[in-house]
Design a protein around this motif. Structure first.
Motif, PDB file in Angstrom:
ATOM      1  N   GLY A 121      26.801  30.703  36.252  1.00  7.02           N
ATOM      2  CA  GLY A 121      27.437  31.800  35.519  1.00  7.02           C
ATOM      3  C   GLY A 121      27.558  33.095  36.287  1.00  7.02           C
ATOM      4  N   GLY A 122      27.089  34.178  35.643  1.00 10.80           N
ATOM      5  CA  GLY A 122      27.279  35.521  36.167  1.00 10.80           C
ATOM      6  C   GLY A 122      26.705  35.743  37.550  1.00 10.80           C
ATOM      7  N   ARG A 139      29.170  34.217  40.046  1.00 13.44           N
ATOM      8  CA  ARG A 139      30.381  35.056  40.024  1.00 13.44           C
ATOM      9  C   ARG A 139      30.154  36.355  40.786  1.00 13.44           C
ATOM     10  NH1 ARG A 139      30.298  36.911  34.596  1.00 13.44           N
ATOM     11  NH2 ARG A 139      28.982  38.560  35.450  1.00 13.44           N
ATOM     12  N   ASP A 140      29.074  37.067  40.463  1.00 11.40           N
ATOM     13  CA  ASP A 140      28.847  38.375  41.074  1.00 11.40           C
ATOM     14  C   ASP A 140      28.529  38.258  42.557  1.00 11.40           C
ATOM     15  OD1 ASP A 140      29.361  39.587  38.686  1.00 11.40           O
ATOM     16  OD2 ASP A 140      27.275  39.871  38.129  1.00 11.40           O
ATOM     17  N   ARG A 151      32.367  26.410  29.399  1.00 10.14           N
ATOM     18  CA  ARG A 151      32.286  27.857  29.591  1.00 10.14           C
ATOM     19  C   ARG A 151      33.656  28.516  29.442  1.00 10.14           C
ATOM     20  NH1 ARG A 151      27.054  29.041  31.795  1.00 10.14           N
ATOM     21  NH2 ARG A 151      25.927  27.050  32.003  1.00 10.14           N
ATOM     22  N   ASP A 152      33.661  29.850  29.333  1.00  7.55           N
ATOM     23  CA  ASP A 152      34.893  30.555  28.963  1.00  7.55           C
ATOM     24  C   ASP A 152      35.910  30.675  30.092  1.00  7.55           C
ATOM     25  OD1 ASP A 152      33.320  32.343  30.388  1.00  7.55           O
ATOM     26  OD2 ASP A 152      33.142  33.824  28.774  1.00  7.55           O
ATOM     27  N   ASN A 156      33.258  32.186  35.601  1.00  5.64           N
ATOM     28  CA  ASN A 156      31.925  32.018  35.011  1.00  5.64           C
ATOM     29  C   ASN A 156      31.492  30.561  34.994  1.00  5.64           C
ATOM     30  OD1 ASN A 156      31.842  34.773  34.489  1.00  5.64           O
ATOM     31  ND2 ASN A 156      32.674  34.543  32.419  1.00  5.64           N
ATOM     32  N   GLY A 204      37.133  28.496  40.172  1.00  9.51           N
ATOM     33  CA  GLY A 204      36.707  29.867  39.925  1.00  9.51           C
ATOM     34  C   GLY A 204      36.687  30.724  41.171  1.00  9.51           C
ATOM     35  N   ARG A 238      35.445  35.667  22.775  1.00 14.16           N
ATOM     36  CA  ARG A 238      35.888  35.523  24.163  1.00 14.16           C
ATOM     37  C   ARG A 238      37.128  36.360  24.458  1.00 14.16           C
ATOM     38  NH1 ARG A 238      35.011  28.944  24.459  1.00 14.16           N
ATOM     39  NH2 ARG A 238      32.843  28.995  25.227  1.00 14.16           N
ATOM     40  N   ARG A 274      35.745  39.602  25.484  1.00 13.03           N
ATOM     41  CA  ARG A 274      35.169  39.412  26.815  1.00 13.03           C
ATOM     42  C   ARG A 274      36.263  39.338  27.876  1.00 13.03           C
ATOM     43  NH1 ARG A 274      30.194  37.239  27.771  1.00 13.03           N
ATOM     44  NH2 ARG A 274      31.008  35.540  29.052  1.00 13.03           N
ATOM     45  N   PHE A 295      36.114  41.657  31.097  1.00 13.45           N
ATOM     46  CA  PHE A 295      36.054  41.124  32.457  1.00 13.45           C
ATOM     47  C   PHE A 295      37.258  41.581  33.281  1.00 13.45           C
ATOM     48  CE2 PHE A 295      33.087  37.728  30.857  1.00 13.45           C
ATOM     49  CZ  PHE A 295      32.047  38.038  31.706  1.00 13.45           C
ATOM     50  N   TYR A 354      36.196  43.846  36.475  1.00 12.30           N
ATOM     51  CA  TYR A 354      36.334  43.202  37.779  1.00 12.30           C
ATOM     52  C   TYR A 354      37.724  43.413  38.385  1.00 12.30           C
ATOM     53  CZ  TYR A 354      31.855  40.948  36.942  1.00 12.30           C
ATOM     54  OH  TYR A 354      30.511  40.720  36.721  1.00 12.30           O
TER      55      TYR A 354
END
Length: 440
Positions: A24-25, A28-29, A109-110, A114, A130, A155, A158, A162, A166
């Motif tokens: 997840g995060g 991504r980060d 997941r969305d 993520n 991703g 979502r 969200r 996001f 980002y």
């Protein structure tokens, strides 16, 4: 430190025959060179198996397969791979089934950014593209965006957050699905809406977040209408929201947002209550607005006394200075500094177009306000060199008069009329008491 301890958790799980990944995060980060705040772990191990492997765990969400593993310096949410049934009320799955397949876990997941995982050696598992989307600055749902938004309508909020935070472009099919499914937001609790709004307004790019939120029309489908008139603003008017971008203090950002909407303190308080803000935070946001209304009333009184229009600065500069310092005694220097930040930003927004031009007296106070505040010795009764007990020497019977005189003394000290020392303050208090008795 955090990443090293997370890898140790992964290694312990894999040494006992389980699959385990950071998900997840975090992934991504890291891939987008963003600060790492926390690390979530997904594993094939069942919750009871996770708990048996680590000396310190907390059963934070056993129903959903989550156990918090506490290490020497950190805490990690470790969640069993899972499959989710159909969703109820556009928010949560009817039931959760634990599985041992990472790919299927990521599939629920969305957004693709993520839906990546990383093993203890740093290898990235990215079945839905991703990483490519992150490099292309694209926000895209995993699989069908209609399905993802119907599963969990939050979502859509969200998605806006996001995209703003980002600096991503929302993929056209994802945007189309968001607009189509927007009415489902009516099923989402306002606490959840408020949490997303806070992260938008207090995030890195609040202006972009608000523009996307307004362009999407999502606000009209909130379960409770927050009463924000900007939902009806045209493009030029929305431009003034850029003023949010330069503000660091989150309370000031919110106060500025309400100021730009020309919302009264009372209506702002009502809006924040509808959005389920904690009372303390709501009051902090409304204090600069309340001070502004007090200042406007005082400005009207000065204008009436001088015979000049209410928007002018015809009153002598010293009168504005004394008024502002009186406000410091009533509301505190912190509130007045927040007011100055709000109105500097609002003034800049007006100069750029789309926002009302402030009256001349506001510009005058903005120019001199910080200097005046530096001259204010104290701004609270706790700092005053006399107390209510000291005043009772003038009158044996306590009553509202004590608080009234203390406030007058505080204003006098703030305005520089008397030093904050006990004897001169008591002399002045004696004068005020005698005046009070004579007036009675």
């Amino acid at each position: 430190m955090m990443e090293q301890e997370a890898r140790e958790v992964l290694k312990r799980l894999t040494e006992h025959g389980h699959s385990a990944y950071m998900v997840g995060g975090y992934v991504r980060d890291r891939m987008m060179n963003r600060p790492i705040r926390d690390i979530d772990i997904a594993t094939s191990a069942l919750p009871e198996q996770v708990a048996a492997l680590f000396p310190h765990t907390v059963p934070t969400g056993l129903k959903h397969g989550t156990v918090t593993v506490v290490t020497e310096h950190c805490a990690f949410e470790v969640t069993t791979f899972r499959r989710e049934s159909r969703y109820v009320q556009f928010r949560r799955p009817e039931k959760v089934e634990f599985i041992d397949d990472l790919h299927e876990d990521l599939q629920r997941r969305d957004f693709t950014i993520n839906a990546m995982a990383m093993d203890a050696d740093g290898n990235v598992i990215d079945p839905f593209g991703g990483l490519a989307d992150a490099r292309s600055r694209l926000l895209r749902c995993v699989g069908s965006p209609h399905e993802r938004f119907r599963e969990d309508a939050l979502r859509m909020m969200r998605c806006i957050r996001f995209a703003a935070e980002y600096e991503l472009e929302i993929e056209p099919l994802t945007w189309e699905a968001l607009l189509w499914n927007a009415p489902a937001l009516r099923y989402i609790a306002m606490e959840r809406i408020r949490s997303e709004l806070e992260r938008m307004i207090e995030g890195t790019f609040p202006y972009r977040a608000m523009r996307l939120l307004l362009d999407s029309g999502l606000m009209q489908y909130f379960k409770t209408d927050p009463g924000w008139p900007m939902a009806r603003w045209d493009a030029e008017k929305r431009g003034c929201l850029q003023a949010l971008q330069g503000i660091q203090d989150n309370v000031v950002r919110w106060a500025l947002l309400f100021r730009l909407m020309e919302t009264s303190a009372q209506d702002a308080r009502l809006s924040l209550r509808r959005l389920t803000f904690p009372r303390n935070k709501a009051e902090q946001i409304c204090r600069p607005l309340t001070f502004h209304e007090w200042l406007e009333r005082k400005a009207d009184e000065l204008a009436e006394a001088s015979g000049e229009p209410a928007g002018s600065e015809a009153a002598p500069l010293k009168r504005w200075e004394m008024l502002f310092k009186e406000g410091a005694a009533r509301f505190g220097k912190k509130t007045l500094r927040q007011w100055l930040s709000v109105h500097r930003a609002a003034q800049s927004a007006a100069a750029a177009g789309g926002c009302p031009t402030p009256p001349a007296w506001q510009s005058l106070i903005i120019r001199h306000g910080e200097e005046w505040l530096r001259e204010v010795a104290i701004d609270s009764l706790k700092e005053l060199a006399v107390t209510g007990a000291d005043l009772l020497r003038f009158h044996a019977k306590a009553g509202p008069w004590v608080g009234s005189i203390l406030e007058r003394l505080l204003t006098d000290v703030a305005q520089g009329s008397v030093p904050n020392r006990k004897e001169p303050l008591l002399q002045l208090a004696d004068k005020y008491v005698r005046e009070m008795v004579n007036d009675a």
